[in-house]
Design a protein around this motif. Sequence first.
Motif, PDB file in Angstrom:
ATOM      1  N   PRO A 158      95.392  -7.233   7.198  1.00  0.00           N
ATOM      2  CA  PRO A 158      95.383  -6.671   5.847  1.00  0.00           C
ATOM      3  C   PRO A 158      94.006  -6.272   5.314  1.00  0.00           C
ATOM      4  O   PRO A 158      93.894  -5.351   4.532  1.00  0.00           O
ATOM      5  CB  PRO A 158      95.990  -7.779   4.990  1.00  0.00           C
ATOM      6  CG  PRO A 158      96.820  -8.565   5.933  1.00  0.00           C
ATOM      7  CD  PRO A 158      96.090  -8.512   7.246  1.00  0.00           C
ATOM      8  N   SER A 159      92.952  -6.962   5.739  1.00  0.00           N
ATOM      9  CA  SER A 159      91.619  -6.614   5.230  1.00  0.00           C
ATOM     10  C   SER A 159      91.023  -5.403   5.943  1.00  0.00           C
ATOM     11  O   SER A 159      90.014  -4.865   5.495  1.00  0.00           O
ATOM     12  CB  SER A 159      90.681  -7.810   5.360  1.00  0.00           C
ATOM     13  OG  SER A 159      90.516  -8.147   6.724  1.00  0.00           O
ATOM     14  N   ALA A 160      91.627  -4.984   7.055  1.00  0.00           N
ATOM     15  CA  ALA A 160      91.094  -3.847   7.811  1.00  0.00           C
ATOM     16  C   ALA A 160      92.231  -3.019   8.426  1.00  0.00           C
ATOM     17  O   ALA A 160      92.414  -3.008   9.640  1.00  0.00           O
ATOM     18  CB  ALA A 160      90.149  -4.342   8.892  1.00  0.00           C
ATOM     19  N   PRO A 161      93.012  -2.323   7.595  1.00  0.00           N
ATOM     20  CA  PRO A 161      94.094  -1.506   8.146  1.00  0.00           C
ATOM     21  C   PRO A 161      93.529  -0.374   9.008  1.00  0.00           C
ATOM     22  O   PRO A 161      92.377   0.015   8.848  1.00  0.00           O
ATOM     23  CB  PRO A 161      94.791  -0.960   6.905  1.00  0.00           C
ATOM     24  CG  PRO A 161      93.770  -1.019   5.830  1.00  0.00           C
ATOM     25  CD  PRO A 161      92.879  -2.170   6.155  1.00  0.00           C
ATOM     26  N   THR A 162      94.343   0.104   9.915  1.00  0.00           N
ATOM     27  CA  THR A 162      93.902   1.178  10.812  1.00  0.00           C
ATOM     28  C   THR A 162      94.586   2.491  10.467  1.00  0.00           C
ATOM     29  O   THR A 162      95.604   2.523   9.776  1.00  0.00           O
ATOM     30  CB  THR A 162      94.218   0.829  12.280  1.00  0.00           C
ATOM     31  OG1 THR A 162      95.641   0.833  12.446  1.00  0.00           O
ATOM     32  CG2 THR A 162      93.638  -0.518  12.675  1.00  0.00           C
ATOM     33  N   VAL A 163      94.037   3.560  11.003  1.00  0.00           N
ATOM     34  CA  VAL A 163      94.593   4.895  10.753  1.00  0.00           C
ATOM     35  C   VAL A 163      96.011   5.005  11.306  1.00  0.00           C
ATOM     36  O   VAL A 163      96.839   5.729  10.761  1.00  0.00           O
ATOM     37  CB  VAL A 163      93.659   5.991  11.314  1.00  0.00           C
ATOM     38  CG1 VAL A 163      93.659   5.994  12.838  1.00  0.00           C
ATOM     39  CG2 VAL A 163      94.019   7.349  10.756  1.00  0.00           C
ATOM     40  N   ASP A 164      96.320   4.260  12.349  1.00  0.00           N
ATOM     41  CA  ASP A 164      97.667   4.298  12.929  1.00  0.00           C
ATOM     42  C   ASP A 164      98.714   3.642  12.028  1.00  0.00           C
ATOM     43  O   ASP A 164      99.907   3.837  12.214  1.00  0.00           O
ATOM     44  CB  ASP A 164      97.684   3.592  14.290  1.00  0.00           C
ATOM     45  CG  ASP A 164      96.841   4.334  15.319  1.00  0.00           C
ATOM     46  OD1 ASP A 164      96.747   5.578  15.237  1.00  0.00           O
ATOM     47  OD2 ASP A 164      96.274   3.663  16.196  1.00  0.00           O
ATOM     48  N   GLU A 165      98.260   2.862  11.059  1.00  0.00           N
ATOM     49  CA  GLU A 165      99.175   2.148  10.166  1.00  0.00           C
ATOM     50  C   GLU A 165      99.382   2.841   8.818  1.00  0.00           C
ATOM     51  O   GLU A 165     100.090   2.342   7.961  1.00  0.00           O
ATOM     52  CB  GLU A 165      98.649   0.727   9.923  1.00  0.00           C
ATOM     53  CG  GLU A 165      98.582  -0.092  11.206  1.00  0.00           C
ATOM     54  CD  GLU A 165      97.760  -1.354  11.061  1.00  0.00           C
ATOM     55  OE1 GLU A 165      98.152  -2.358  11.670  1.00  0.00           O
ATOM     56  OE2 GLU A 165      96.731  -1.354  10.351  1.00  0.00           O
ATOM     57  N   ILE A 166      98.759   4.007   8.627  1.00  0.00           N
ATOM     58  CA  ILE A 166      98.877   4.733   7.358  1.00  0.00           C
ATOM     59  C   ILE A 166     100.332   5.097   7.103  1.00  0.00           C
ATOM     60  O   ILE A 166     101.032   5.580   7.982  1.00  0.00           O
ATOM     61  CB  ILE A 166      97.975   5.983   7.342  1.00  0.00           C
ATOM     62  CG1 ILE A 166      96.516   5.556   7.215  1.00  0.00           C
ATOM     63  CG2 ILE A 166      98.355   6.924   6.208  1.00  0.00           C
ATOM     64  CD1 ILE A 166      95.528   6.688   7.154  1.00  0.00           C
ATOM     65  N   GLY A 167     100.774   4.873   5.865  1.00  0.00           N
ATOM     66  CA  GLY A 167     102.154   5.148   5.494  1.00  0.00           C
ATOM     67  C   GLY A 167     102.299   6.322   4.535  1.00  0.00           C
ATOM     68  O   GLY A 167     103.345   6.506   3.934  1.00  0.00           O
ATOM     69  N   ILE A 168     101.245   7.109   4.361  1.00  0.00           N
ATOM     70  CA  ILE A 168     101.281   8.263   3.464  1.00  0.00           C
ATOM     71  C   ILE A 168     101.018   9.523   4.268  1.00  0.00           C
ATOM     72  O   ILE A 168     100.510   9.465   5.384  1.00  0.00           O
ATOM     73  CB  ILE A 168     100.238   8.120   2.330  1.00  0.00           C
ATOM     74  CG1 ILE A 168      98.836   7.915   2.909  1.00  0.00           C
ATOM     75  CG2 ILE A 168     100.632   6.982   1.393  1.00  0.00           C
ATOM     76  CD1 ILE A 168      97.726   7.933   1.886  1.00  0.00           C
ATOM     77  N   GLU A 169     101.358  10.661   3.695  1.00  0.00           N
ATOM     78  CA  GLU A 169     101.192  11.928   4.408  1.00  0.00           C
ATOM     79  C   GLU A 169      99.829  12.565   4.202  1.00  0.00           C
ATOM     80  O   GLU A 169      99.390  13.381   5.002  1.00  0.00           O
ATOM     81  CB  GLU A 169     102.289  12.896   3.985  1.00  0.00           C
ATOM     82  CG  GLU A 169     103.667  12.420   4.419  1.00  0.00           C
ATOM     83  CD  GLU A 169     104.772  13.331   3.943  1.00  0.00           C
ATOM     84  OE1 GLU A 169     104.498  14.356   3.294  1.00  0.00           O
ATOM     85  OE2 GLU A 169     105.935  13.002   4.227  1.00  0.00           O
ATOM     86  N   MET A 170      99.173  12.248   3.104  1.00  0.00           N
ATOM     87  CA  MET A 170      97.836  12.788   2.857  1.00  0.00           C
ATOM     88  C   MET A 170      97.035  11.796   2.035  1.00  0.00           C
ATOM     89  O   MET A 170      97.594  10.992   1.294  1.00  0.00           O
ATOM     90  CB  MET A 170      97.896  14.141   2.156  1.00  0.00           C
ATOM     91  CG  MET A 170      98.500  14.106   0.780  1.00  0.00           C
ATOM     92  SD  MET A 170      98.562  15.719  -0.026  1.00  0.00           S
ATOM     93  CE  MET A 170      99.819  16.528   0.921  1.00  0.00           C
TER      94      MET A 170
END
Length: 123
Positions: free
Chosen positions: A72-84
């Motif tokens: 949770p303190s360091a999310p990754t780009v692969d975990e993004i849940g938004i489109e932009m």
Amino acid sequence: VCEVAPVCIANNGACDADAECCGGVCSEGGVCAVAPTLTSQIICGYQGWFTFPGDGAPVNRWKHWFNNPAEPSAPTVDEIGIEMLPTTDEYDDEDLFQTGILKNDGTNATFYSAAKPRVVLKH
């Protein structure tokens, strides 16, 4: 009776001769919000569901920005849940979460939280 010339939302903008607003109550700005249907109405709302860990929200986690990040303190780009990514240049730095995710221009991606009062005021 409105002190300001009323603008009646209901009844196609018509008010009676006494300047009463379609049987409703005029707001401070002279706008009657009473309408028998939703036809030709604009409905607005605010859904403050974007949060991050430590922002003061009861959930205390990433909500809607990321899909259950492993760390949770360091999310990754692969975990993004938004489109932009949102534009965050108008937000105060203390209302943003800095991630280790770099944007195409090399700057750090930042995210706001709707648990922050100044963020809600900007919206």
